[in-house]
Design a protein around this motif. Structure first.
Motif, PDB file in Angstrom:
ATOM      1  N   ALA A 159      -8.330   5.699   6.804  1.00 15.79           N
ATOM      2  CA  ALA A 159      -7.331   7.038   6.399  1.00 15.79           C
ATOM      3  C   ALA A 159      -6.103   7.283   7.808  1.00 15.79           C
ATOM      4  CB  ALA A 159      -8.905   8.394   6.581  1.00 15.79           C
ATOM      5  N   GLU A 160      -6.888   6.589   8.529  1.00 14.73           N
ATOM      6  CA  GLU A 160      -5.835   6.918   9.961  1.00 14.73           C
ATOM      7  C   GLU A 160      -4.197   6.279   8.948  1.00 14.73           C
ATOM      8  OE1 GLU A 160      -5.608   8.788  11.892  1.00 14.73           O
ATOM      9  OE2 GLU A 160      -6.890  10.248  11.775  1.00 14.73           O
ATOM     10  N   ARG A 161      -4.953   5.074   9.442  1.00 13.70           N
ATOM     11  CA  ARG A 161      -3.486   3.754   8.705  1.00 13.70           C
ATOM     12  C   ARG A 161      -2.872   4.257   7.580  1.00 13.70           C
ATOM     13  NH1 ARG A 161      -6.427  -1.359   6.924  1.00 13.70           N
ATOM     14  NH2 ARG A 161      -4.575  -1.603   5.396  1.00 13.70           N
ATOM     15  N   ILE A 162      -3.432   5.266   6.450  1.00 13.23           N
ATOM     16  CA  ILE A 162      -2.732   5.433   5.332  1.00 13.23           C
ATOM     17  C   ILE A 162      -2.047   6.982   5.658  1.00 13.23           C
ATOM     18  CG2 ILE A 162      -2.692   6.635   2.988  1.00 13.23           C
ATOM     19  CD1 ILE A 162      -3.971   3.866   2.749  1.00 13.23           C
ATOM     20  N   ARG A 163      -2.030   7.798   6.554  1.00  6.88           N
ATOM     21  CA  ARG A 163      -1.883   8.696   7.318  1.00  6.88           C
ATOM     22  C   ARG A 163      -0.453   8.681   7.472  1.00  6.88           C
ATOM     23  NH1 ARG A 163      -6.695  11.338   9.087  1.00  6.88           N
ATOM     24  NH2 ARG A 163      -7.444  13.019   7.461  1.00  6.88           N
ATOM     25  N   VAL A 164      -0.381   7.043   8.890  1.00  3.05           N
ATOM     26  CA  VAL A 164       0.921   6.468   9.244  1.00  3.05           C
ATOM     27  C   VAL A 164       1.527   5.910   7.946  1.00  3.05           C
ATOM     28  CG1 VAL A 164       1.687   4.604  10.815  1.00  3.05           C
ATOM     29  CG2 VAL A 164      -0.662   6.233  11.701  1.00  3.05           C
ATOM     30  N   LEU A 165       0.915   5.200   7.487  1.00  2.00           N
ATOM     31  CA  LEU A 165       2.087   4.824   6.281  1.00  2.00           C
ATOM     32  C   LEU A 165       2.876   5.415   4.943  1.00  2.00           C
ATOM     33  CD1 LEU A 165       0.307   1.892   4.795  1.00  2.00           C
ATOM     34  CD2 LEU A 165       1.520   1.513   6.092  1.00  2.00           C
TER      35      LEU A 165
ATOM     36  N   ASN B 153      -4.447  14.749  -1.820  1.00  2.19           N
ATOM     37  CA  ASN B 153      -3.926  13.385  -3.486  1.00  2.19           C
ATOM     38  C   ASN B 153      -3.662  12.709  -2.457  1.00  2.19           C
ATOM     39  OD1 ASN B 153      -2.131  13.053  -1.372  1.00  2.19           O
ATOM     40  ND2 ASN B 153      -0.075  14.764  -2.103  1.00  2.19           N
ATOM     41  N   VAL B 154      -5.149  12.239  -1.680  1.00  2.00           N
ATOM     42  CA  VAL B 154      -5.117  10.254  -0.883  1.00  2.00           C
ATOM     43  C   VAL B 154      -6.575  10.686  -0.343  1.00  2.00           C
ATOM     44  CG1 VAL B 154      -4.768   8.649  -0.586  1.00  2.00           C
ATOM     45  CG2 VAL B 154      -3.136   9.484  -1.023  1.00  2.00           C
ATOM     46  N   LEU B 155      -7.613  10.297  -1.786  1.00  2.00           N
ATOM     47  CA  LEU B 155      -8.979  10.247  -0.796  1.00  2.00           C
ATOM     48  C   LEU B 155      -9.374   9.221  -1.003  1.00  2.00           C
ATOM     49  CD1 LEU B 155     -12.131  11.552  -0.836  1.00  2.00           C
ATOM     50  CD2 LEU B 155     -12.529  10.790  -3.122  1.00  2.00           C
ATOM     51  N   ILE B 156      -9.913   8.312   0.624  1.00  2.00           N
ATOM     52  CA  ILE B 156     -10.500   7.347   1.020  1.00  2.00           C
ATOM     53  C   ILE B 156     -11.841   7.526   0.469  1.00  2.00           C
ATOM     54  CG2 ILE B 156     -10.069   5.776   2.844  1.00  2.00           C
ATOM     55  CD1 ILE B 156      -7.633   7.139   2.163  1.00  2.00           C
ATOM     56  N   ALA B 157     -12.373   6.734  -0.055  1.00  2.00           N
ATOM     57  CA  ALA B 157     -13.659   7.128  -0.350  1.00  2.00           C
ATOM     58  C   ALA B 157     -14.573   5.722  -0.834  1.00  2.00           C
ATOM     59  CB  ALA B 157     -14.275   7.577  -1.815  1.00  2.00           C
ATOM     60  N   THR B 158     -15.992   5.682  -0.712  1.00  2.00           N
ATOM     61  CA  THR B 158     -17.100   4.702  -1.039  1.00  2.00           C
ATOM     62  C   THR B 158     -17.112   4.736  -2.210  1.00  2.00           C
ATOM     63  OG1 THR B 158     -19.700   5.870  -0.524  1.00  2.00           O
ATOM     64  CG2 THR B 158     -18.634   4.720   1.516  1.00  2.00           C
TER      65      THR B 158
ATOM     66  N   LEU C 135       0.614  -1.225   0.088  1.00  2.00           N
ATOM     67  CA  LEU C 135      -0.332   0.241   0.049  1.00  2.00           C
ATOM     68  C   LEU C 135       0.907   0.973   0.153  1.00  2.00           C
ATOM     69  CD1 LEU C 135      -3.267  -0.324   2.415  1.00  2.00           C
ATOM     70  CD2 LEU C 135      -2.832   0.192   0.555  1.00  2.00           C
ATOM     71  N   ARG C 136       2.031   0.940   1.039  1.00  2.00           N
ATOM     72  CA  ARG C 136       2.970   2.171   0.690  1.00  2.00           C
ATOM     73  C   ARG C 136       3.343   2.396  -0.699  1.00  2.00           C
ATOM     74  NH1 ARG C 136       5.733   1.505   5.603  1.00  2.00           N
ATOM     75  NH2 ARG C 136       7.653   0.441   3.801  1.00  2.00           N
ATOM     76  N   GLU C 137       3.948   1.651  -0.535  1.00  2.00           N
ATOM     77  CA  GLU C 137       5.111   1.534  -2.265  1.00  2.00           C
ATOM     78  C   GLU C 137       3.459   2.566  -2.840  1.00  2.00           C
ATOM     79  OE1 GLU C 137       6.572  -2.282  -2.731  1.00  2.00           O
ATOM     80  OE2 GLU C 137       7.874  -1.724  -1.075  1.00  2.00           O
ATOM     81  N   ILE C 138       2.459   1.344  -3.035  1.00  2.00           N
ATOM     82  CA  ILE C 138       1.895   2.534  -4.522  1.00  2.00           C
ATOM     83  C   ILE C 138       1.563   3.841  -4.151  1.00  2.00           C
ATOM     84  CG2 ILE C 138      -0.893   1.560  -4.889  1.00  2.00           C
ATOM     85  CD1 ILE C 138       0.257  -0.765  -4.504  1.00  2.00           C
TER      86      ILE C 138
END
Length: 216
Positions: free
Chosen positions: A114-120, A146-151, A86-89
């Protein structure tokens, strides 16, 4: 439009866009608006019932087979969910000043993702978007984040040429037409786009889910 009290004076042409969003009952009701109306239905998503009607000659079918100029096919991968991947992508897309869609189709728990992405990816400007939060999606569209976490609310109607990486979490729970529509949100510019369909690590997929992911 489908209400019983709507009456047309002289209906001659009916155009249905995004046909995959209409159920069979809706389409049958639309047909009854007038016996001899000309109907043009459009969709980028293959719909089994419509395709069958075209192949049997009930409907005429036109295909637009050529993409707009300078477009590339979306590179699509099916893989297990993994934080390092996930982080690399995400980082790779941000390194080329692009934007990323991360699809998680449950409002409950989306903030945790979203919190997990912010940490990664600490460099990422992460925002969350679903049916109750349209202003956050506006920020993404304007390039403020620049990153949208969405349904899956993003599956149609969005045109953001700078967003060329999509990650679909728990993709095995999405329908085939849904995945097809989601994939269509990226690759809308002259850049190569990527779509990653991810499922839970070590999860044994059902036969139907596996067939769907193979098809896409």
């Amino acid at each position: 439009l489908l209400s019983n009290d709507v009456k047309f004076k002289d209906l001659g042409l009916l155009v249905i866009d995004e046909e995959q969003r209409f159920g069979v009952a809706h389409k049958e009701k639309i047909k009854k608006l007038k016996a001899n109306v000309d109907v043009l239905t459009l969709s980028a998503t293959p719909i089994p019932r419509t395709l069958n009607m075209s192949l049997t000659g009930i409907k005429d079918m036109s295909l637009i087979t050529e993409p707009p100029g300078e477009r590339y096919p979306v590179q699509t991968y099916v893989t297990e969910q993994d934080d390092i991947l996930l982080r690399e992508i995400i980082q790779r897309e941000l390194d080329r000043d692009g934007q990323v869609f991360v699809v998680y189709n449950r409002v409950r728990g989306i903030v945790r993702v979203a919190e997990r992405i912010r940490v990664l990816v600490p460099d990422a400007k992460v925002t969350v978007g679903h049916g109750q939060m349209s202003e956050h999606m506006q920020k993404f569209g304007d390039g403020e984040t620049n990153v949208l976490i969405a349904t899956t609310i993003i599956e149609s109607g969005l045109d953001i040429p700078n967003a060329n990486t999509m990650i679909v979490l728990d993709a095995d729970k999405c329908g085939l037409s849904q995945l097809y529509q989601l994939k269509g949100r990226v690759g809308r510019s002259n850049r190569i786009a990527y779509c990653y369909l991810m499922y839970q690590k070590d999860k044994v997929l059902s036969e139907v889910s596996e067939k769907r992911l193979k098809a896409i």
